[in-house]
Design a protein around this motif. Structure first.
Motif, PDB file in Angstrom:
ATOM      1  N   THR A 180      42.475  48.849  33.946  1.00  0.00           N
ATOM      2  CA  THR A 180      42.937  50.217  34.144  1.00  0.00           C
ATOM      3  C   THR A 180      42.113  50.851  35.261  1.00  0.00           C
ATOM      4  OG1 THR A 180      41.380  51.295  32.618  1.00  0.00           O
ATOM      5  CG2 THR A 180      43.413  50.372  31.671  1.00  0.00           C
TER       6      THR A 180
ATOM      7  N   THR B  88      36.314  50.425  39.661  1.00  0.00           N
ATOM      8  CA  THR B  88      35.448  51.340  40.421  1.00  0.00           C
ATOM      9  C   THR B  88      34.529  50.556  41.338  1.00  0.00           C
ATOM     10  OG1 THR B  88      35.490  52.958  38.614  1.00  0.00           O
ATOM     11  CG2 THR B  88      33.729  53.171  40.232  1.00  0.00           C
TER      12      THR B  88
ATOM     13  N   ASN C 276      40.357  53.307  35.115  1.00  0.00           N
ATOM     14  CA  ASN C 276      39.083  53.819  34.594  1.00  0.00           C
ATOM     15  C   ASN C 276      38.046  52.722  34.365  1.00  0.00           C
ATOM     16  OD1 ASN C 276      40.028  56.497  34.506  1.00  0.00           O
ATOM     17  ND2 ASN C 276      41.002  56.136  32.514  1.00  0.00           N
ATOM     18  N   ASP C 277      38.441  51.474  34.506  1.00  0.00           N
ATOM     19  CA  ASP C 277      37.507  50.372  34.282  1.00  0.00           C
ATOM     20  C   ASP C 277      36.407  50.372  35.344  1.00  0.00           C
ATOM     21  OD1 ASP C 277      38.865  49.502  32.082  1.00  0.00           O
ATOM     22  OD2 ASP C 277      40.006  47.963  33.145  1.00  0.00           O
ATOM     23  N   GLN C 278      35.198  50.074  34.915  1.00  0.00           N
ATOM     24  CA  GLN C 278      34.080  50.014  35.854  1.00  0.00           C
ATOM     25  C   GLN C 278      34.308  48.951  36.918  1.00  0.00           C
ATOM     26  OE1 GLN C 278      31.412  52.144  35.933  1.00  0.00           O
ATOM     27  NE2 GLN C 278      30.990  51.137  37.889  1.00  0.00           N
TER      28      GLN C 278
END
Length: 266
Positions: free
Chosen positions: A83, A90, A85-87
């Motif tokens: 997703t 990022t 939002n996954d590190q």
């Protein structure tokens, strides 16, 4: 041998500063395919590091495992899709916002590429097309699933061979296994695959036999084949088979298509 030759070609391209900016390393589904892809990639990276820094490949592997600003290796074995939002996502985005730290060439590797959602892949498009100079992105894919056409068209796709022993057996052995594994199939005339009428009549007596036979046949084919065209054929058949049952297509049609698939891919 094939994988070793591919590694040599990649190393030569690295040495001559001719690596592409985006690769997809693929391996057909099979025993430890994911682990083999990761091992191949780690071996390739370790050789580039050891040659550049003039130290052992073991020390290079340790450096990869410890982490380095010029190497991002995302290896999280996702149970579900990545997703935004996954590190890991990022980290992937941030990696391309910085320049070289030490090595002449930077690498960004992302395993389980089939778990990237279309939203994320579309977000990656510009980066995949124009990453930083002397930066190579590598996606690892071991399921046979094709990524978005807009993604694969931007990559050089390299098909690696699964070197672990598969369940290799000839078609008559598959027939014997089917006879032994599926209740009622012993009476079926499997000695001649063209005897569709006898096969269909046997399945009519036990409707559960059809799904069992289809499952066994496709599992056997997936384990046996390392031909991407065949993998597409098998996937398309499974999708068609489900629709065929839903819309009550004739049993004879499903049986004949299954037998045709087995002959084509075996």
């Amino acid at each position: 041998m094939m994988n070793e030759k591919i590694e040599t070609i990649l190393l030569n391209k690295w040495a001559n500063e001719q690596l592409a900016h985006f690769y997809i390393f693929k391996m057909a589904p099979g025993p430890n395919a994911r682990e083999q892809l990761i091992s191949f990639t780690r071996s390739f990276l370790s050789k580039t590091i050891s040659k550049e820094k003039e130290f052992s490949e073991k020390k290079a592997i340790d450096l990869i495992d410890q982490g380095h600003p010029d190497i991002l290796f995302i290896n999280e074995h996702q149970e579900k899709s990545y997703t935004l939002n996954d590190q890991a996502i990022t980290d992937f985005i941030k990696f391309h916002q910085y320049n070289h730290f030490e090595f002449n060439h930077r690498f960004c590797i992302l395993s389980d590429a089939h778990q990237l959602s279309d939203v994320i892949l579309n977000k990656f498009l510009k980066t995949l097309e124009e990453p930083n100079k002397k930066t190579t992105i590598i996606f690892l894919e071991h399921t046979g699933i094709k990524l978005l056409p807009t993604i694969e068209s931007r990559a050089l796709v390299i098909a690696l061979r699964n070197n672990e022993k598969k369940r290799q057996f000839e078609f008559p052995t598959f027939i014997e296994q089917a006879k032994n594994d599926i209740l009622g199939l012993r009476e079926c005339a499997w000695h001649n695959l063209d005897d569709l009428q006898t096969l269909t009549e046997q399945i009519k007596k036990d409707k559960a036999l059809e799904d069992q036979l289809c499952s066994l046949a496709t599992e056997w084919l997936l384990a046996k084949s390392d031909n991407y065209k065949h993998l597409d054929d098998i996937t398309n058949f499974i999708e068609w088979y489900d629709k065929s049952k839903t819309f009550h297509n004739p049993l004879t049609q499903r049986v004949s298509e299954l037998v045709a698939l087995i002959k084509r891919c075996s």
